[in-house]
Design an enzyme around this catalytic site. Sequence first.
Site, mmCIF file in Angstrom:
data_model
loop_
_atom_site.group_PDB
_atom_site.id
_atom_site.type_symbol
_atom_site.label_atom_id
_atom_site.label_comp_id
_atom_site.label_asym_id
_atom_site.label_seq_id
_atom_site.Cartn_x
_atom_site.Cartn_y
_atom_site.Cartn_z
ATOM 1 N N ASP A 192 13.022 -3.823 -3.322
ATOM 2 C CA ASP A 192 12.634 -5.002 -2.529
ATOM 3 C C ASP A 192 13.613 -6.149 -2.766
ATOM 4 O O ASP A 192 13.763 -7.019 -1.924
ATOM 5 C CB ASP A 192 11.266 -5.577 -2.966
ATOM 6 C CG ASP A 192 10.117 -4.600 -2.854
ATOM 7 O OD1 ASP A 192 10.232 -3.635 -2.089
ATOM 8 O OD2 ASP A 192 9.103 -4.823 -3.550
ATOM 9 N N GLU A 246 -6.428 -0.625 -5.845
ATOM 10 C CA GLU A 246 -6.218 -1.295 -4.546
ATOM 11 C C GLU A 246 -7.440 -1.058 -3.662
ATOM 12 O O GLU A 246 -7.870 0.083 -3.461
ATOM 13 C CB GLU A 246 -4.952 -0.752 -3.877
ATOM 14 C CG GLU A 246 -4.729 -1.382 -2.511
ATOM 15 C CD GLU A 246 -3.335 -1.161 -1.956
ATOM 16 O OE1 GLU A 246 -2.357 -1.243 -2.741
ATOM 17 O OE2 GLU A 246 -3.217 -0.909 -0.751
ATOM 18 N N ASP A 267 -3.748 -2.446 4.836
ATOM 19 C CA ASP A 267 -3.272 -3.530 3.955
ATOM 20 C C ASP A 267 -3.511 -4.918 4.533
ATOM 21 O O ASP A 267 -2.591 -5.743 4.584
ATOM 22 C CB ASP A 267 -1.765 -3.357 3.653
ATOM 23 C CG ASP A 267 -1.480 -2.226 2.685
ATOM 24 O OD1 ASP A 267 -2.415 -1.742 2.021
ATOM 25 O OD2 ASP A 267 -0.302 -1.825 2.587
ATOM 26 N N ASP A 288 -4.784 -4.581 -6.642
ATOM 27 C CA ASP A 288 -4.030 -4.875 -5.434
ATOM 28 C C ASP A 288 -5.030 -5.349 -4.393
ATOM 29 O O ASP A 288 -5.863 -4.589 -3.879
ATOM 30 C CB ASP A 288 -3.259 -3.642 -4.927
ATOM 31 C CG ASP A 288 -1.850 -3.598 -5.503
ATOM 32 O OD1 ASP A 288 -1.557 -4.395 -6.422
ATOM 33 O OD2 ASP A 288 -1.034 -2.780 -5.027
ATOM 34 N N ASP A 336 -3.967 3.017 5.592
ATOM 35 C CA ASP A 336 -3.843 1.876 4.702
ATOM 36 C C ASP A 336 -3.357 0.676 5.517
ATOM 37 O O ASP A 336 -2.159 0.464 5.646
ATOM 38 C CB ASP A 336 -2.809 2.272 3.630
ATOM 39 C CG ASP A 336 -2.847 1.405 2.408
ATOM 40 O OD1 ASP A 336 -3.842 0.694 2.211
ATOM 41 O OD2 ASP A 336 -1.870 1.451 1.640
ATOM 42 N N HIS A 356 -7.093 1.483 -0.874
ATOM 43 C CA HIS A 356 -6.926 2.858 -1.344
ATOM 44 C C HIS A 356 -8.275 3.453 -1.744
ATOM 45 O O HIS A 356 -8.547 4.627 -1.513
ATOM 46 C CB HIS A 356 -5.972 2.919 -2.535
ATOM 47 C CG HIS A 356 -4.569 2.492 -2.191
ATOM 48 N ND1 HIS A 356 -3.559 2.496 -3.119
ATOM 49 C CD2 HIS A 356 -4.021 2.059 -1.042
ATOM 50 C CE1 HIS A 356 -2.440 2.079 -2.547
ATOM 51 N NE2 HIS A 356 -2.705 1.793 -1.284
ATOM 52 N N ASP A 369 -1.339 -7.165 -2.042
ATOM 53 C CA ASP A 369 -0.637 -6.057 -1.380
ATOM 54 C C ASP A 369 -1.157 -6.032 0.062
ATOM 55 O O ASP A 369 -1.829 -5.101 0.489
ATOM 56 C CB ASP A 369 -0.920 -4.742 -2.115
ATOM 57 C CG ASP A 369 0.075 -3.659 -1.721
ATOM 58 O OD1 ASP A 369 0.810 -3.882 -0.752
ATOM 59 O OD2 ASP A 369 0.111 -2.604 -2.393
ATOM 60 N N HIS A 423 9.132 -4.123 -6.135
ATOM 61 C CA HIS A 423 9.822 -2.846 -6.353
ATOM 62 C C HIS A 423 11.303 -3.177 -6.529
ATOM 63 O O HIS A 423 11.792 -4.136 -5.909
ATOM 64 C CB HIS A 423 9.747 -1.924 -5.142
ATOM 65 C CG HIS A 423 8.383 -1.553 -4.682
ATOM 66 N ND1 HIS A 423 7.635 -2.350 -3.876
ATOM 67 C CD2 HIS A 423 7.662 -0.421 -4.870
ATOM 68 C CE1 HIS A 423 6.485 -1.746 -3.591
ATOM 69 N NE2 HIS A 423 6.470 -0.575 -4.186
ATOM 70 N N GLU A 451 -1.586 3.528 -9.867
ATOM 71 C CA GLU A 451 -2.301 2.972 -8.708
ATOM 72 C C GLU A 451 -2.760 4.130 -7.840
ATOM 73 O O GLU A 451 -1.970 4.744 -7.128
ATOM 74 C CB GLU A 451 -1.360 2.054 -7.921
ATOM 75 C CG GLU A 451 -2.031 1.422 -6.716
ATOM 76 C CD GLU A 451 -1.088 0.501 -5.930
ATOM 77 O OE1 GLU A 451 -0.260 -0.192 -6.556
ATOM 78 O OE2 GLU A 451 -1.161 0.504 -4.699
HETATM 79 C C1 XLS Z 1 1.207 1.593 -1.056
HETATM 80 C C2 XLS Z 1 1.054 0.970 -2.344
HETATM 81 C C3 XLS Z 1 2.275 0.255 -2.868
HETATM 82 C C4 XLS Z 1 2.127 -0.021 -4.327
HETATM 83 C C5 XLS Z 1 3.395 -0.299 -5.056
HETATM 84 O O1 XLS Z 1 0.272 2.036 -0.423
HETATM 85 O O2 XLS Z 1 -0.046 0.101 -2.294
HETATM 86 O O3 XLS Z 1 2.519 -0.906 -2.143
HETATM 87 O O4 XLS Z 1 1.243 -1.061 -4.552
HETATM 88 O O5 XLS Z 1 4.286 0.742 -4.981
HETATM 89 NI NI NI Z 2 -0.621 -1.272 -3.672
HETATM 90 NI NI NI Z 3 -1.628 0.132 -0.042
#
Ligand code: XLS
Ligand code: NI
Ligand code: NI
Length: 439
Positions: free
Chosen positions: A104, A268, A309, A296, A307, A271, A339, A101, A232
Amino acid sequence: MSEIFKNIGKIKYEGKESKNPLAFKYYDADRVIYGKKMKEHLSFAMAWWHNLCAEGVDIFGAGTTDKSFGANKGTMMHAKAKVDAGFEFMSKLGIEYFCFHDMDIIPEADTIEETNKRLDEITDYIKEKMDETGIKCLWGTANMFSNPRFMNGAGSTNSADVFCLAAAQVKKALDIVVKLGGKGYVFWGGREGYETLLNTDIKLEQENIASLMKMSVEYGRKIGFEGDFFIEPKPKEPMKHQYDFDASTAIGFLKQYNLDKDFKLNIEANHATLAGHTFQHDLRISAINGMLGSIDANQGDNLLGWDTDQFPSNVYETTMCMYEVLKYGGMKNGGLNFDSKNRRASYTPEDMFYGYILGMDTFALGLIKAVELIEDGRIDEFVKERYSSFNEGIGKKIREGQTNLEELAEYAKNIDSKVLPSSARQEYLESIVNSILFS
Ligand code: XLS
Ligand code: NI
Ligand code: NI
């Protein structure tokens, strides 16, 4: 520039018998499968935000890990230290792509002008590192969810001024993605959603998101961006309702606003599961619509409703993921972006490497097993056979649109009304998958 991860050397493939925690057991980058190297099938990417920025903060406590990399946080020196750390990290793991991003890679300044200046400076530095190492940019995006001005979303905000600030951010993010040769540009609808209909005009909000996307495509193409735009999907978090709920919803939205030629999906895993689907479901929906753009790579926790991750460890899921990717013929401008983040209590630099080694090995093994599943052929054969009644006779006419209700009703008169479709044989198929996974 001095070495940051001093105790860690280049991570090598040692094979599945290896007990070396800092070695790959399955990921053998140059091994050729179906005429392509493993690293090309998988195109792994490092996510800048989790790996170089996130310090393990959660709503109950402060960070547990230090990502200052020897510099003062919030400074451009720190931004550069993150670049150094990131490129050293990727080089040691043999990761060839990164995703980021805008916010970032720099600390945001008080004015757009100064923020953009910082972005120019840091991307010059990133570009140098890219040229030195051969590492490339998979995709970039704009963070339009952290700053308080985006509390009601970016494209979906109720404030025209905030919308303009979002537009300015996307414009600059596209500039730097093009400058870095990125293959994709992602829209994750961070806060594009709502909490209550008592204060929300959904129609206006969705139309505005579409127009922000349209203007982004126009601008991107104008400055020479030839890659894919991605949506996404995510059903919730941070908002209660998010507009890009899942793959089907996002595809419907893209088609409604004629964005489907320029956009694909970035799916993702966590998600998809938050939306109540399997990871494979959202991949399949994207693939059959010609929109499987990128992935992702992470996984959620079945017992938690958010989430998380996590780094992928579930070989069943990665096998099904790679099965979809292989059957679809790969992802042109996409890859597998981790991710994923370490658990808050796994806070050392070694843990950063262990996370990626786990994820990369889990996907490598998934790729190997997906190939075995395809070569074995029993599953594909079963599915083909299951629908074979549509290959000839009346079934064929239905498929080809050569019939109508009158004809079918006439035909049905001669069918025993107690007829049953063939058995779905789910348990038999699941045992095939197990026998391949654990052989
Ligand atoms: C958040 C998202 C984010 C996207 C990019 O849940 O996964 O990290 O991948 O903005
Ligand atoms: Ni993501
Ligand atoms: Ni995520």
